[in-house]
Design an enzyme around this catalytic site. Structure first.
Site, PDB file in Angstrom:
ATOM      1  N   GLU A 166       0.836  -1.211   0.000  1.00  0.00           N
ATOM      2  CA  GLU A 166       0.000   0.000   0.000  1.00  0.00           C
ATOM      3  C   GLU A 166       0.865   1.252   0.000  1.00  0.00           C
ATOM      4  O   GLU A 166       2.084   1.209   0.185  1.00  0.00           O
ATOM      5  CB  GLU A 166      -0.939  -0.049   1.215  1.00  0.00           C
ATOM      6  CG  GLU A 166      -1.888  -1.244   1.129  1.00  0.00           C
ATOM      7  CD  GLU A 166      -2.883  -1.332   2.274  1.00  0.00           C
ATOM      8  OE1 GLU A 166      -2.729  -0.599   3.277  1.00  0.00           O
ATOM      9  OE2 GLU A 166      -3.805  -2.155   2.156  1.00  0.00           O
ATOM     10  N   GLU A 192      -1.760 -10.242  -5.943  1.00  0.00           N
ATOM     11  CA  GLU A 192      -1.739 -11.055  -7.167  1.00  0.00           C
ATOM     12  C   GLU A 192      -0.921 -10.367  -8.257  1.00  0.00           C
ATOM     13  O   GLU A 192      -0.144 -11.009  -8.980  1.00  0.00           O
ATOM     14  CB  GLU A 192      -3.157 -11.271  -7.726  1.00  0.00           C
ATOM     15  CG  GLU A 192      -4.129 -11.912  -6.771  1.00  0.00           C
ATOM     16  CD  GLU A 192      -4.897 -10.894  -5.934  1.00  0.00           C
ATOM     17  OE1 GLU A 192      -4.255 -10.005  -5.338  1.00  0.00           O
ATOM     18  OE2 GLU A 192      -6.117 -10.989  -5.873  1.00  0.00           O
TER      19      GLU A 192
HETATM   20  N1  THU Z   1      -6.043  -6.669  -2.087  1.00  0.00           N
HETATM   21  C1  THU Z   1      -5.223  -7.588  -2.693  1.00  0.00           C
HETATM   22  O1  THU Z   1      -4.014  -7.578  -2.488  1.00  0.00           O
HETATM   23  N2  THU Z   1      -5.805  -8.474  -3.538  1.00  0.00           N
HETATM   24  C2  THU Z   1      -7.142  -8.543  -3.816  1.00  0.00           C
HETATM   25  O2  THU Z   1      -7.560  -9.317  -4.652  1.00  0.00           O
HETATM   26  C3  THU Z   1      -8.078  -7.680  -3.093  1.00  0.00           C
HETATM   27  C4  THU Z   1      -7.468  -6.597  -2.279  1.00  0.00           C
HETATM   28  C5  THU Z   1      -5.423  -5.678  -1.184  1.00  0.00           C
HETATM   29  C6  THU Z   1      -5.486  -4.258  -1.678  1.00  0.00           C
HETATM   30  C7  THU Z   1      -5.383  -3.489  -0.383  1.00  0.00           C
HETATM   31  O3  THU Z   1      -4.007  -3.357  -0.056  1.00  0.00           O
HETATM   32  C8  THU Z   1      -6.033  -4.399   0.635  1.00  0.00           C
HETATM   33  O4  THU Z   1      -6.100  -5.678   0.050  1.00  0.00           O
HETATM   34  C9  THU Z   1      -7.424  -3.952   1.040  1.00  0.00           C
HETATM   35  O5  THU Z   1      -8.231  -3.754  -0.044  1.00  0.00           O
END
Ligand code: THU
Length: 132
Positions: free
Chosen positions: A49, A60
């Protein structure tokens, strides 16, 4: 344990390892992803993030980037590890990202923190995908 179960266990363990490295101070939602590519290697990624929220990257996508950087171009199967008891279903954008390097019958596994696994195909999660 048959070979498929062994592979799944390897993927799950790899996803848990990378999940622990996630940078998710804003959502506190750590995701790990591991995939086996056509070269037989396992590639992993976690969510990263950013204080400027839209710049955050999904687990992913980062696993796919590691695969491409490693010289592979085809996903055999991919697993996404959730930080809690609910499945982390790949977001819409990541479905298209996975599809770029997958086929319609590529397996997409989702694992909860309790080790429950749901397996779908690429076509299940992204039917009628955009193709040129
Ligand atoms: N997130 C993922 O890494 N993969 C997904 O398929 C859904 C969401 C992450 C994005 C963000 O850092 C956190 O999960 C919350 O949305």
């Amino acid at each position: 344990m048959n070979k498929q179960q062994t592979d799944l266990q390897i993927l799950f363990n790899a996803a848990l390892d990378v999940q622990a490295k996630a940078h998710a101070p804003y959502s506190d939602y750590r995701v790990g992803s591991a995939l086996v590519a056509e070269d037989g290697n396992t590639y992993t990624g976690c969510n990263v993030e950013n204080v400027s929220f839209p710049l955050g990257q999904c687990a992913e996508g980062n696993a796919l980037a590691a695969m491409v950087a490693g010289g592979a171009r085809q996903v055999r199967e991919i697993l996404i590890a959730s930080p809690n008891e609910h499945f982390c279903s790949p977001c819409g954008g990541c479905r298209q990202r996975i599809f770029e390097f997958a086929s319609k019958d590529t397996l997409v596994h989702m694992a909860t923190s309790e080790g429950e696994i749901k397996t779908l195909t690429m076509n299940d999660i992204l039917p009628f995908a955009f193709e040129q």
